[in-house]
Design an enzyme around this catalytic site. Structure first.
Site, PDB file in Angstrom:
ATOM      1  N   GLU A 185      20.795  32.356  50.529  1.00 45.15           N
ATOM      2  CA  GLU A 185      20.217  34.071  50.677  1.00 45.15           C
ATOM      3  C   GLU A 185      19.029  34.137  51.201  1.00 45.15           C
ATOM      4  O   GLU A 185      18.870  34.737  52.305  1.00 45.15           O
ATOM      5  CB  GLU A 185      20.494  34.656  49.317  1.00 45.15           C
ATOM      6  CG  GLU A 185      20.789  36.225  49.325  1.00 45.15           C
ATOM      7  CD  GLU A 185      20.883  36.879  48.007  1.00 45.15           C
ATOM      8  OE1 GLU A 185      20.326  37.958  47.865  1.00 45.15           O
ATOM      9  OE2 GLU A 185      21.553  36.116  47.109  1.00 45.15           O
ATOM     10  N   GLY A 215      17.840  41.748  41.781  1.00 46.01           N
ATOM     11  CA  GLY A 215      17.876  42.311  40.225  1.00 46.01           C
ATOM     12  C   GLY A 215      18.192  40.968  39.317  1.00 46.01           C
ATOM     13  O   GLY A 215      17.309  40.908  38.181  1.00 46.01           O
ATOM     14  N   GLY A 216      18.615  39.992  39.745  1.00 42.40           N
ATOM     15  CA  GLY A 216      19.095  38.715  38.971  1.00 42.40           C
ATOM     16  C   GLY A 216      18.325  37.594  39.373  1.00 42.40           C
ATOM     17  O   GLY A 216      17.841  36.727  38.661  1.00 42.40           O
ATOM     18  N   SER A 217      17.750  37.568  40.673  1.00 42.39           N
ATOM     19  CA  SER A 217      17.071  36.560  41.183  1.00 42.39           C
ATOM     20  C   SER A 217      15.827  36.818  42.241  1.00 42.39           C
ATOM     21  O   SER A 217      15.978  37.804  42.679  1.00 42.39           O
ATOM     22  CB  SER A 217      18.070  35.276  41.827  1.00 42.39           C
ATOM     23  OG  SER A 217      18.595  35.946  43.091  1.00 42.39           O
ATOM     24  N   THR A 218      15.136  35.909  42.489  1.00 42.89           N
ATOM     25  CA  THR A 218      13.953  36.213  43.447  1.00 42.89           C
ATOM     26  C   THR A 218      13.938  34.929  44.188  1.00 42.89           C
ATOM     27  O   THR A 218      13.958  33.975  43.695  1.00 42.89           O
ATOM     28  CB  THR A 218      12.531  36.467  42.660  1.00 42.89           C
ATOM     29  OG1 THR A 218      11.716  36.791  43.812  1.00 42.89           O
ATOM     30  CG2 THR A 218      12.049  35.506  42.053  1.00 42.89           C
ATOM     31  N   GLN A 219      13.586  34.960  45.666  1.00 41.09           N
ATOM     32  CA  GLN A 219      13.676  34.070  46.553  1.00 41.09           C
ATOM     33  C   GLN A 219      12.006  34.051  47.418  1.00 41.09           C
ATOM     34  O   GLN A 219      11.598  34.986  47.509  1.00 41.09           O
ATOM     35  CB  GLN A 219      14.518  34.273  47.788  1.00 41.09           C
ATOM     36  CG  GLN A 219      16.030  33.843  47.203  1.00 41.09           C
ATOM     37  CD  GLN A 219      16.830  35.097  46.479  1.00 41.09           C
ATOM     38  OE1 GLN A 219      16.531  36.157  46.901  1.00 41.09           O
ATOM     39  NE2 GLN A 219      17.429  34.949  45.204  1.00 41.09           N
TER      40      GLN A 219
END
Length: 440
Positions: A185, A215-219
Site C-alpha cells: 500500500e 485507521g489500522g496502520s500507518t506507512q
C-alpha cells in the site's frame, strides 16, 4: 421523340441509386461517433458496449480498472493512459466512483455484495471502449477492512468478487483479487505521488517521500539517498522493483496497529479485537473529565471515560502516547532532509484545526500539530468540545512524526489530489499490475 423503354428503366434505376446514396450519407453524418454495440461476455450474455468509432488514435491509449475495497466503502478507479514510446505512460483521464458500505459487512452473506460490484463494473463498461475490454486488466485490492476479518470469511468474499470479475468481459487473471499488504500500500501510494509530480518520467529521479496514516496502520515510504540508511535498516524495510525501464530502491514499512483508530484503543488501554468484561470501562487522561460514551472499533464496542480533573490534559495524554509508542517505531535519520507528502488522517486533522484548506490542502509543520494539541487539550479541561478525540489524535500525530525522525520545524505537504487526481495507492498499484502483465 419517344424515349426507348430500356433507357427509361436505366434512368429510373440511376435516380434511385443517387437518392439512396444521398440518404445514406446524411444518416452517416447524423450518427454519433460513439455507438452502442453488443458484445458477448464470458458468461455468454450479451453486453451493451461503448465503442469509440471516431477515435482514430485509439491504439495510443490503454486502460486499467482498480477496485479499492476499503473498510468504509468500495471505490472504482478507471484510468485512461496515453502510450508514449520508451517512456512511462501518461495519465489522460481518471473516472472515480465510490459506494458504501465496503465488503466487510457482507462477510456472513457474500452474495449480497454482488449488486454493488456490478454497479461499479457498469461504470467501467461505460468508459472503456468495448474492443479494449479483453485487454483491460480488472483488479480488486482490499485493505484494512478485510485484513481484520477471520481468514475464511475474507476468502469467501474475495472468491465471490473473483467469480463476478471472471464472468465480466474484462481481463481478469487468477490474481485479480487479493488483500493488499501494508507495505505494498505504501509503495503504491509512493508511485502515485511521484508519478503525478513528474518525478518518474525522467532520468533524474528527484522523488519525494510519502506518509500515510490510516485507521489500522500507518506507512512511511521514501527512496534512500544515504547508503547508511540501507545498511542499518531491517532487511524487510528495503525493497527494489523495476518500472518504466528503471530500477527503484525504497525504504518502506507499514506499522500495523499504529493507525489512528488502533492507536486510540492502545492509548485507552484496550486490546485489539478483545471486548471488555461486562461493566468494565477504559479510563483515559486524553478525554475531557466527566466524558463517558460508547466507542466502536473493529466491530467491538467499548465504554470509554475521561479521568477526573487533576493534571493538565496535554501533559498527561502525551505521557500515555509516549509510553504506547515506546520502541515501536524506527527512526530514519535522513527523512529530516527530504520532501514528504502526507495523507489520510494527517490531512483530515489538519483540516479539523483549520491550518489547511479542505479542498486545496497546504503545508504544515510538525510543531503545528503539537501547538494545536496543546490548545485543544487545554480547552477540554473546561469543555469537551465537538470532537472528544481531537486532543488525543493531535497529540498522537505530533508524537508519531517525531518518533519517525521528523524534527518539529519539518514542513510536510498535505494533498488529497495532485493535478485533479486522487493521491491514493490505486494509480500506483494499477501501474505495477500493468507492468507485471507486460513481463509475462
Amino acid at each position: 421523340m419517344r424515349i426507348p423503354k430500356l433507357a427509361s428503366v436505366f434512368l429510373l434505376v440511376l435516380c434511385l441509386i443517387v437518392y439512396l446514396t444521398y440518404v445514406k450519407k446524411h444518416i452517416d453524418i447524423s450518427t454519433p461517433s460513439d455507438s452502442k454495440d453488443h458484445i458477448q461476455s464470458r458468461n455468454g450474455k450479451d453486453e451493451l458496449c461503448h465503442s469509440e468509432v471516431g477515435d482514430l488514435n485509439k491504439s495510443n491509449f490503454l486502460y486499467g480498472i482498480m477496485f479499492d475495497a476499503g473498510s468504509t466503502g468500495t471505490r472504482i478507479h478507471v484510468f485512461k493512459f496515453n502510450k508514449t514510446p520508451n517512456e512511462a505512460p501518461k495519465l489522460a483521464h481518471e473516472t472515480f466512483k465510490a459506494i458504501k458500505p465496503g465488503l466487510s459487512p457482507y462477510a456472513d452473506d457474500p452474495e449480497k455484495c454482488t449488486a454493488g460490484i456490478q454497479e461499479l463494473l457498469n461504470v467501467a463498461k461505460e468508459i472503456v471502449p468495448c474492443d479494449l475490454w479483453k485487454s483491460t486488466p480488472l483488479v480488486l485490492k482490499a485493505t484494512a477492512g478485510l485484513r481484520l476479518l477471520p481468514g475464511e470469511k475474507a476468502k469467501q468474499l474475495l472468491d465471490k468478487v473473483k467469480d463476478i470479475f471472471q464472468a465480466s468481459p474484462f481481463l481478469s487473471r487468477e490474481d485479480c483479487v487479493g488483500i493488499m499488504d501494508g507495505s505494498d500500500e505504501g509503495i503504491s501510494a509512493w508511485i502515485t505521488v511521484n508519478f503525478l509530480i513528474g518525478s518518474l518520467h525522467g532520468l533524474e529521479q528527484n522523488t519525494v517521500g510519502m506518509l500515510d496514516l490510516g485507521g489500522g496502520s500507518t506507512q512511511i515510504t521514501f527512496s534512500p539517498q544515504d547508503e547508511k540508511t540501507i545498511q542499518t535498516s531491517p532487511i524487510d524495510y528495503i525493497t527494489s522493483f523495476q518500472m518504466f525501464s528503471n530500477t527503484f530502491s525504497l525504504y518502506s514499512h507499514s506499522y500495523l496497529g499504529l493507525g489512528l483508530m488502533s492507536a486510540r484503543l492502545a492509548v485507552f488501554g484496550g486490546i485489539e479485537g478483545m471486548p471488555l468484561e461486562e461493566g468494565k470501562t477504559l479510563l483515559s487522561p486524553c478525554l475531557a473529565p466527566g466524558y463517558e460514551e460508547q466507542w466502536e472499533h473493529a466491530e467491538v464496542v467499548y465504554t470509554i471515560k475521561g479521568q477526573k480533573a487533576g493534571e493538565p490534559i496535554y501533559e498527561s495524554c502525551y505521557s500515555k502516547v509516549e509510553k504506547m509508542l515506546y520502541r515501536k517505531v524506527k527512526k530514519a535519520e535522513e527523512v529530516k532532509d527530504m520532501d514528504f507528502y502526507a495523507f489520510s488522517y494527517y490531512y483530515d486533522r489538519a483540516v479539523d484545526i483549520g491550518i489547511i484548506d479542505e479542498k486545496t490542502g497546504g503545508n504544515v509543520k510538525v510543531e503545528d500539530y503539537e501547538a494545536a494539541a496543546r490548545k485543544v487539550c487545554k480547552s477540554m479541561e473546561t469543555d469537551q468540545g465537538e470532537n472528544p478525540f481531537l486532543c488525543l489524535d493531535l497529540t498522537y500525530i505530533a508524537a508519531l512524526l517525531q518518533e519517525l525522525g521528523f524534527p518539529k520545524d519539518k514542513v510536510l505537504k498535505l494533498a488529497r489530489k495532485i493535478d485533479n487526481v486522487e493521491t491514493s495507492w490505486a494509480l500506483g498499484a494499477t501501474f505495477h499490475y500493468i507492468e507485471s502483465l507486460h513481463k509475462h
